[in-house]
Design an enzyme around this catalytic site. Structure first.
Site, PDB file in Angstrom:
ATOM      1  N   ASN A 153       0.223  41.269 -23.890  1.00  0.00           N
ATOM      2  CA  ASN A 153       0.960  40.496 -22.890  1.00  0.00           C
ATOM      3  C   ASN A 153       1.386  41.440 -21.760  1.00  0.00           C
ATOM      4  O   ASN A 153       2.253  42.287 -21.961  1.00  0.00           O
ATOM      5  CB  ASN A 153       2.172  39.860 -23.562  1.00  0.00           C
ATOM      6  CG  ASN A 153       2.994  38.984 -22.633  1.00  0.00           C
ATOM      7  OD1 ASN A 153       2.799  39.010 -21.416  1.00  0.00           O
ATOM      8  ND2 ASN A 153       3.899  38.218 -23.200  1.00  0.00           N
ATOM      9  N   HIS A 193      -1.182  32.110 -19.091  1.00  0.00           N
ATOM     10  CA  HIS A 193      -0.530  33.401 -19.337  1.00  0.00           C
ATOM     11  C   HIS A 193      -0.961  33.904 -20.714  1.00  0.00           C
ATOM     12  O   HIS A 193      -1.026  33.139 -21.676  1.00  0.00           O
ATOM     13  CB  HIS A 193       0.991  33.224 -19.278  1.00  0.00           C
ATOM     14  CG  HIS A 193       1.741  34.401 -19.776  1.00  0.00           C
ATOM     15  ND1 HIS A 193       1.482  35.677 -19.328  1.00  0.00           N
ATOM     16  CD2 HIS A 193       2.725  34.512 -20.706  1.00  0.00           C
ATOM     17  CE1 HIS A 193       2.283  36.521 -19.960  1.00  0.00           C
ATOM     18  NE2 HIS A 193       3.046  35.839 -20.796  1.00  0.00           N
ATOM     19  N   CYS A 226       7.060  36.318 -16.752  1.00  0.00           N
ATOM     20  CA  CYS A 226       5.630  36.091 -16.983  1.00  0.00           C
ATOM     21  C   CYS A 226       5.063  34.978 -16.097  1.00  0.00           C
ATOM     22  O   CYS A 226       3.845  34.821 -16.019  1.00  0.00           O
ATOM     23  CB  CYS A 226       5.358  35.792 -18.455  1.00  0.00           C
ATOM     24  SG  CYS A 226       5.981  37.060 -19.554  1.00  0.00           S
TER      25      CYS A 226
HETATM   26  N1  ACO Z   1       4.431  43.737 -38.230  1.00  0.00           N
HETATM   27  C1  ACO Z   1       4.671  43.322 -39.490  1.00  0.00           C
HETATM   28  N2  ACO Z   1       5.633  42.444 -39.809  1.00  0.00           N
HETATM   29  C2  ACO Z   1       6.383  41.976 -38.791  1.00  0.00           C
HETATM   30  C3  ACO Z   1       6.199  42.376 -37.468  1.00  0.00           C
HETATM   31  C4  ACO Z   1       5.174  43.300 -37.213  1.00  0.00           C
HETATM   32  N3  ACO Z   1       4.880  43.746 -35.960  1.00  0.00           N
HETATM   33  N4  ACO Z   1       7.080  41.742 -36.702  1.00  0.00           N
HETATM   34  C5  ACO Z   1       7.820  40.944 -37.490  1.00  0.00           C
HETATM   35  N5  ACO Z   1       7.398  41.103 -38.784  1.00  0.00           N
HETATM   36  C6  ACO Z   1       7.906  40.451 -39.980  1.00  0.00           C
HETATM   37  C7  ACO Z   1       9.283  39.902 -39.811  1.00  0.00           C
HETATM   38  O1  ACO Z   1      10.234  40.914 -40.041  1.00  0.00           O
HETATM   39  C8  ACO Z   1       9.314  38.836 -40.864  1.00  0.00           C
HETATM   40  O2  ACO Z   1       9.533  39.439 -42.096  1.00  0.00           O
HETATM   41  P1  ACO Z   1      10.447  38.703 -43.205  1.00  0.00           P
HETATM   42  O3  ACO Z   1       9.752  37.432 -43.512  1.00  0.00           O
HETATM   43  O4  ACO Z   1      10.450  39.708 -44.311  1.00  0.00           O
HETATM   44  O5  ACO Z   1      11.777  38.512 -42.541  1.00  0.00           O
HETATM   45  C9  ACO Z   1       7.878  38.301 -40.873  1.00  0.00           C
HETATM   46  O6  ACO Z   1       7.077  39.319 -40.232  1.00  0.00           O
HETATM   47  C10 ACO Z   1       7.707  37.013 -40.126  1.00  0.00           C
HETATM   48  O7  ACO Z   1       8.376  37.120 -38.884  1.00  0.00           O
HETATM   49  P2  ACO Z   1       8.395  35.941 -37.879  1.00  0.00           P
HETATM   50  O8  ACO Z   1       9.147  36.337 -36.659  1.00  0.00           O
HETATM   51  O9  ACO Z   1       8.796  34.687 -38.582  1.00  0.00           O
HETATM   52  O10 ACO Z   1       6.845  35.852 -37.541  1.00  0.00           O
HETATM   53  P3  ACO Z   1       6.078  34.759 -36.715  1.00  0.00           P
HETATM   54  O11 ACO Z   1       5.031  34.184 -37.539  1.00  0.00           O
HETATM   55  O12 ACO Z   1       7.009  33.836 -35.996  1.00  0.00           O
HETATM   56  O13 ACO Z   1       5.361  35.645 -35.625  1.00  0.00           O
HETATM   57  C11 ACO Z   1       5.572  36.297 -33.339  1.00  0.00           C
HETATM   58  C12 ACO Z   1       6.133  36.424 -34.711  1.00  0.00           C
HETATM   59  C13 ACO Z   1       4.153  36.857 -33.309  1.00  0.00           C
HETATM   60  C14 ACO Z   1       6.433  37.089 -32.365  1.00  0.00           C
HETATM   61  C15 ACO Z   1       5.544  34.810 -32.940  1.00  0.00           C
HETATM   62  O14 ACO Z   1       6.799  34.218 -33.148  1.00  0.00           O
HETATM   63  C16 ACO Z   1       5.154  34.620 -31.537  1.00  0.00           C
HETATM   64  O15 ACO Z   1       4.030  34.874 -31.169  1.00  0.00           O
HETATM   65  N6  ACO Z   1       6.043  34.122 -30.700  1.00  0.00           N
HETATM   66  C17 ACO Z   1       5.790  34.014 -29.306  1.00  0.00           C
HETATM   67  C18 ACO Z   1       6.476  35.135 -28.674  1.00  0.00           C
HETATM   68  C19 ACO Z   1       5.716  35.764 -27.572  1.00  0.00           C
HETATM   69  O16 ACO Z   1       4.519  35.694 -27.432  1.00  0.00           O
HETATM   70  N7  ACO Z   1       6.463  36.426 -26.759  1.00  0.00           N
HETATM   71  C20 ACO Z   1       5.927  37.132 -25.687  1.00  0.00           C
HETATM   72  C21 ACO Z   1       6.833  37.062 -24.571  1.00  0.00           C
HETATM   73  S1  ACO Z   1       7.051  35.440 -24.137  1.00  0.00           S
HETATM   74  C22 ACO Z   1       6.093  35.070 -22.932  1.00  0.00           C
HETATM   75  O17 ACO Z   1       5.323  35.860 -22.463  1.00  0.00           O
HETATM   76  C23 ACO Z   1       6.206  33.721 -22.455  1.00  0.00           C
END
Ligand code: ACO
Length: 321
Positions: free
Chosen positions: A278, A248, A115
């Protein structure tokens, strides 16, 4: 040699016609529009058609950037394509793009910094122009992430989209690109990766995006804040002098947290993540093109571009428009 800076003299963008909304995803995995939007700010993403390759997306964005710049492909001295989703293992997507554009006899190579690829590519092309070696360079970010996602994994498949953005850089007497600041730390390979490889004609390992979302989130905010401050300090520029921040586009919460830490109002931040999701290396040039075309970015303004991605890699490019 006339001039020892590079300026962005044209931008272009391309988004595949097919749009996949969060509502569409509700029918594919156990998720909801509310969950995705609240956690990421994403409402929809574009998905490439089966017959489209990354070089096709790059070609469409590049043609617009060249037309806007008023430069013929034959006058390009360098083609750089930032991508993690190349058409083939080799040749590079940049070589394939070069042939499609008809830009013969100039060097062409891919930049793999995930990215951060566009920021890495821009910084690299800028160095070639500053040194006096080249006059015109094309820098493209192009991705088809839909092909490296596990569409059964709701934790990752909702986050990404396909697209391409391009800029033409040209030698100039005045900046243009004021400075670039690149970083990498390979200690974080496992935090975000596509661990599969092609070996013996077979894919070994998992050929899909995997990540530790919460660690990525924290790391991204930390380094985007640090590298933005590094660019400001290096140029003795106050944050109040930044007219547009183009980070980004991974997640609106990462963008908001970064802007908050930097003390830059969200009104000065260009955000496209709601419509594009993204798009990895394409996200910054797509956002840049939008803000240039709708008139937000104007001559003389300071624009700070910053990326972070797998590797981990991160970096910033400060531009006077
Ligand atoms: N829909 C519904 N529920 C979901 C989904 C979904 N798409 N995905 C995960 N869940 C659930 C999980 O299973 C979990 O359930 P549980 O509590 O029963 O175990 C719950 O939601 C919470 O999951 P978390 O992973 O703790 O959720 P979080 O609040 O951390 O959000 C997310 C996840 C959106 C991925 C966040 O961590 C994030 O934005 N991280 C940054 C990652 C990113 O943007 N990556 C892109 C690539 S990196 C880059 O470009 C630099």
């Amino acid at each position: 040699m006339s001039g020892s800076y590079s300026r962005i003299v044209g931008t272009g963008a391309y988004l595949p016609a097919k749009i996949l909304t969060n509502k569409d995803l509700e029918r594919m995995v156990d998720t909801s529009d509310e969950w995705i939007y609240a956690r990421t700010g994403i409402r929809q993403r574009h998905i490439a058609a089966d017959e489209e390759q990354t070089s096709d997306l790059a070609l469409a964005a590049s043609r617009t950037a060249l037309a806007t710049a008023g430069i013929d492909a034959a006058d390009l001295d360098l083609v750089v394509v930032a991508t993690t989703t190349p058409d083939m293992v080799f040749p590079s997507t940049a070589c394939i793009l070069q042939a499609k554009l008809g830009a013969r006899n100039c060097p062409a190579f891919d930049m793999q910094a995930v990215c951060s690829g566009f920021v890495y590519g821009l910084a690299t092309a800028d160095q070639f122009i500053r040194s006096g070696q080249y006059r015109n360079a094309l820098v493209v970010g192009a991705e088809i992430y839909s092909r490296i996602l596990d569409w059964n994994d709701r934790a990752t498949c909702v986050l990404f989209g396909d697209g391409a953005g391009a800029v033409v850089l040209q030698r100039s007497n005045k900046p243009g690109i004021i400075s670039s600041h690149l970083h990498a730390d390979g200690a974080h390979v496992d935090m975000l990766s596509v661990p599969g490889t092609v070996s013996g004609g077979k894919v070994s390992g998992r050929p899909f995006v995997q990540m530790d979302g919460q660690s990525v989130f924290k790391f991204a905010v930390k380094v985007l804040d640090e590298v933005a401050k590094e660019a400001l300090t290096a140029n003795h520029i106050e944050k109040s002098e930044i007219d547009w921040l183009i980070p980004h586009q991974a997640n609106i919460r990462i963008i908001q947290a970064t802007a908050r830490k930097l003390g830059i109002s969200m009104e000065k931040v260009v955000a496209t993540v709601d419509r594009h999701a993204n798009t990895s290396a394409a996200s910054i040039p797509l956002a840049l093109d939008e803000a240039v075309r709708d008139g937000r970015i104007r001559a003389g303004q300071h624009v700070l571009l910053e990326g972070v991605g797998g590797g981990f890699t991160w970096g910033a490019v400060l531009v006077r428009w």
